[in-house]
Design an enzyme around this catalytic site. Structure first.
Site, PDB file in Angstrom:
ATOM      1  N   ASP A 533      63.905  25.053  54.731  1.00 29.77           N
ATOM      2  CA  ASP A 533      64.988  24.068  54.761  1.00 29.77           C
ATOM      3  C   ASP A 533      64.922  23.287  56.061  1.00 29.77           C
ATOM      4  O   ASP A 533      64.214  23.676  57.001  1.00 29.77           O
ATOM      5  CB  ASP A 533      66.343  24.772  54.603  1.00 29.77           C
ATOM      6  N   GLU A 613      29.404  32.306  50.485  1.00 29.11           N
ATOM      7  CA  GLU A 613      30.820  31.956  50.627  1.00 29.11           C
ATOM      8  C   GLU A 613      31.178  31.690  52.092  1.00 29.11           C
ATOM      9  O   GLU A 613      31.990  30.811  52.391  1.00 29.11           O
ATOM     10  CB  GLU A 613      31.701  33.090  50.077  1.00 29.11           C
TER      11      GLU A 613
END
Ligand code: GLA
Length: 743
Positions: A533, A613
């Site tokens: 928020d 990877e």
């Protein structure tokens, strides 16, 4: 600009593109006239008196029976004085007088932005901002409501907050004290709100309003995963690209409530503020209460524009951290890499590995302190676990610095475990109800942040920790909601103040720590995005968006978050596959694409990666570095919603100078013989010429369907659109990057 017209008794607040108008009514009420595009005019003609039956009249205006608070648009509605719709203020005085009949007393137009005490509120920054303060008062009780308006001309934002003063001789109890009331006297409106749950936060939902009241609220002591304190009211035809929308965002991290009512006349009223659930606040004579702030926006240019208004405003005028406008390091967090199963040696091995991939910040998550070997114990004992760290915390942090990396530490300051030295010393520091066994959440209790002694101890503990250790980053977590709302230090009549006092205590603590340590990068967290928020964003330039790190699930979580909150505030990481929350396998590249709609980092053990990877991760990080300014400072556009019928999600960044464009697409599902994936880009310079500088496809084999040096005009890409090659495979994705061709 704020103007007061003495003849018309109107206040007109103007930003570059919006205008807000109100008027002192015939009996002194503050009436709302207009919020919309900038234009000339006085909109009081819209408030036609008419007797609509059972809508009572103020005593002075009883003649003709046409004027009623029940039908007039207002700035701050009150209960019990003739308006039966949503009240912004509900009070009761010690003499038993219900409600407040608020009439105009005075006003003041001031340079600069008002500030709230003890709560974050927007600041002017480089803007020239003005404040309007309008004082309304109730003669019977002495209650005064000072309505505050901050006008940000360039940002097209108007802020609102209210200071309630008790100028009477008896105490007054506030049962409801909202921050803002927005009356839309005409039109059909739809409500967009953001609901969810743990690991599935901020799912956008758009509904047509029913006649009556609909509510979005949290009574969990936190703004919550379940309902975000941000709503949009838009016309039914509004979309991302166009249409009329209003935004209301509360700068607050605790219980909140937004009610939207369609009344008997078809008018819409939205009231936003602290929730009245478990809330009451006593004001003694001479005392004042401040509500949190609401950020209001209006645009006719659709939901994308509304998002841009909030993105810029939060970055420039809400978040006080220097990092709000700065680059952030690519981090690796130990949580999904090791959970609590680690010692200093293992962490150093992970850090070293991470460094070799190009990671810049290593974060030690939960499990480094007290007897914290699982989540049943240890919270509150913020000293290092010597079994895991025989040479101490500082030694490990120094070693990480020695690798040339920044260091980060996880904290959960607001909590206490029953099995902790702190609890054994101070059982009364937890929120518990006398004579009742407390509710347990994740095996923990909540510290009573309404208490000065608790706040002082927390400040000393964490300021000491930061002073004594080389810490560059802190993850501030909060892993349960508030129950047992009883403080052992407050008198019986004040227990209704616990949840708000808790938030004030939290803000006071954050204020002290962030002021004292401005160079520490704080990341907020509450079981992922349970406290995402504008209040927390005032202190934390970034917040961990969700504990769900599955890139496909993240699409709708991050999209929902993007409506109100800036992309560089969205904590987002690449994690292992299969994903720990959903079990889904996804290509590493697709995980990178999703995490690049945020702060970007990793949440895995590099030792589990193959050599191939590892090389891909190095490449991802290099790639992120070249785009990080575009992602952080550029305009973000939703191109294809994760919640739409089509099984793909697309979004796009455009740099402010419109030189660079990055389009990201992720497919949540593929079909055989698929329809072409055709997307219209947004926000480009229509006349400029753009050429693809890189096109990457993940989890699939694909080639550009045109010559790689084909030049497109901005107009072509926006109006004709762009067709991607066919993408087949498991969760394939693409990142296409255009640059403006010069000369
Ligand atoms: C919360 C956070 C996670 C992790 C754990 C540690 O759930 O959201 O990222 O820090 O706590 O306990």
């Amino acid at each position: 600009m704020i103007q007061y017209n003495r003849l018309e008794k109107t206040f007109t607040l103007t930003t570059e593109k919006t205008m807000y108008q109100m008027q002192i009514g015939p009996a002194g009420h503050l009436l709302h006239l207009y919020y919309g595009p900038v234009t000339d005019g006085c909109f009081d003609y819209l408030q036609l008196p008419r007797d609509c039956g059972f809508s009572p009249n103020p005593y002075e205006l009883q003649e003709g029976r046409g004027w009623s608070l029940d039908t007039q648009a207002q700035e701050y509605s009150t209960a019990g004085t003739g308006d039966f719709r949503l009240a912004s203020l509900e009070t009761e005085s010690a003499q038993g007088i219900p409600g407040a009949d608020l009439r105009y007393v005075s006003h003041e137009i001031r340079p600069g932005k008002y500030q709230l005490e003890g709560m974050p509120s927007a600041f002017a920054g480089e803007e020239t901002v003005q404040t309007l303060s309008v004082v309304l008062a109730d003669a019977a009780t002495g209650i005064q409501a000072e309505l505050l308006y901050g006008v940000f001309p360039h940002r097209n934002v108007i802020t609102r907050a209210v200071r309630i003063h008790n100028r009477g001789t008896a105490s007054v109890r506030l049962n409801r004290a909202a921050s803002a009331c927005l009356d839309l006297p005409f039109g059909d409106w739809q409500l967009v709100h953001f609901h969810g749950r743990h690991t599935m936060e901020r799912q956008p939902e758009r509904i047509s309003l029913m006649n009556g009241v609909q509510t979005v609220s949290s009574s969990r002591g936190a703004s919550s995963h379940q309902h975000n304190p941000f709503v949009i009211l838009c016309q039914p035809d509004a979309a991302d690209r166009f249409g009329t929308c209003y935004g209301m965002m509360l700068v607050y991290s605790g219980n909140h409530r937004t009610d939207v009512e369609v009344d008997q006349a078809g008018a819409t009223r939205a009231v936003m503020g602290i929730s009245d659930s478990n809330f009451s606040w006593t004001l003694e004579p001479g005392e004042a209460f401040e509500t949190p702030e609401v950020l209001l926006t209006f645009t006719q240019e659709g939901l994308d524009d509304l998002s841009h208004l909030y993105h810029r405003f939060i970055q420039h005028n809400v978040c006080r951290s220097r990092y709000a406008l700065e680059r952030r390091p690519v981090l690796l967090n130990s949580w999904e890499a090791a959970y609590m199963d680690f010692d200093a040696e293992k962490l150093l091995r992970i850090a070293r590995d991470a460094k070799s991939l190009g990671v810049e910040l290593f974060v030690i998550d939960d499990g480094w302190f007290g007897n914290r070997d699982d989540d049943f114990r240890g919270l509150g004992d913020w000293f290092v676990n010597e079994k895991k760290f025989p040479k101490g915390l500082k030694s490990l942090l120094d070693s990480i610095h020695g690798l040339g990396m920044k260091t980060g530490l996880w904290l959960e300051p607001e909590m206490i475990s029953e099995d902790s030295e702190l609890y054994r010393r101070h059982p009364d520091w937890a929120l518990t109800v006398p004579g009742r066994k407390p509710t347990i959440g994740r095996s923990q209790l909540v510290l009573d942040l309404t208490r000065e002694d608790v706040l002082e101890w927390l400040y000393e503990t964490f300021a000491g920790l930061i002073r004594e250790n080389p810490i560059d980053y802190i993850k501030w977590d909060m892993n349960r909601h508030l129950t047992d709302l009883y403080s052992h230090s407050l008198p019986a009549g004040r227990q209704g103040e616990v949840t708000h006092r808790y938030v004030l205590g939290l803000y006071a603590l954050l204020e002290r720590l962030t002021q004292e340590f401005p160079d520490v990068l704080f990341e907020g967290c509450s079981g992922g995005g349970g406290r995402f928020d504008a209040g927390m964003l005032a202190y934390h330039p970034q917040i961990w968006c969700s504990d769900n790190t599955d890139p496909i699930a993240r699409l709708s979580i991050q999209e929902g978050t993007s409506y109100g909150y800036p992309i560089p505030a969205v904590g987002s990481h690449v994690s292992a596959s299969p994903n720990h929350q959903t079990g889904r396998r996804t290509p590493l590249g697709t995980r990178g694409v999703a995490a690049m709609a945020g702060t970007f980092g990793y949440e895995l053990d590099p030792a589990q990666l193959t050599e191939e990877e590892r090389e891909e991760v190095r490449q991802q990080i290099r790639q992120y570095h070249t785009w990080q300014d575009l992602i952080r400072e550029g305009d973000y556009y939703r191109i294809q919603s994760a919640n739409a019928v089509r099984p793909y999600t697309a979004w796009q960044f455009v740099s402010q100078d419109k030189e660079e464009v990055l389009l990201s697409v992720v497919l949540a599902g593929v079909t055989s013989n698929p329809r072409p994936l055709h997307l219209q880009l947004k926000g480009l310079d229509p006349k400029a010429r753009y050429q693809i500088a890189s096109a990457d496809f993940y989890g699939c084999k694909a080639e550009l369907p045109h010559a790689p040096d084909r030049v497109f005009t901005g107009g072509e890409l926006m109006h004709g659109g762009y067709t991607l090659p066919i993408l087949l495979g498991d969760y394939p994705s693409a990142q296409i990057y255009w640059k403006k061709v010069t000369g």
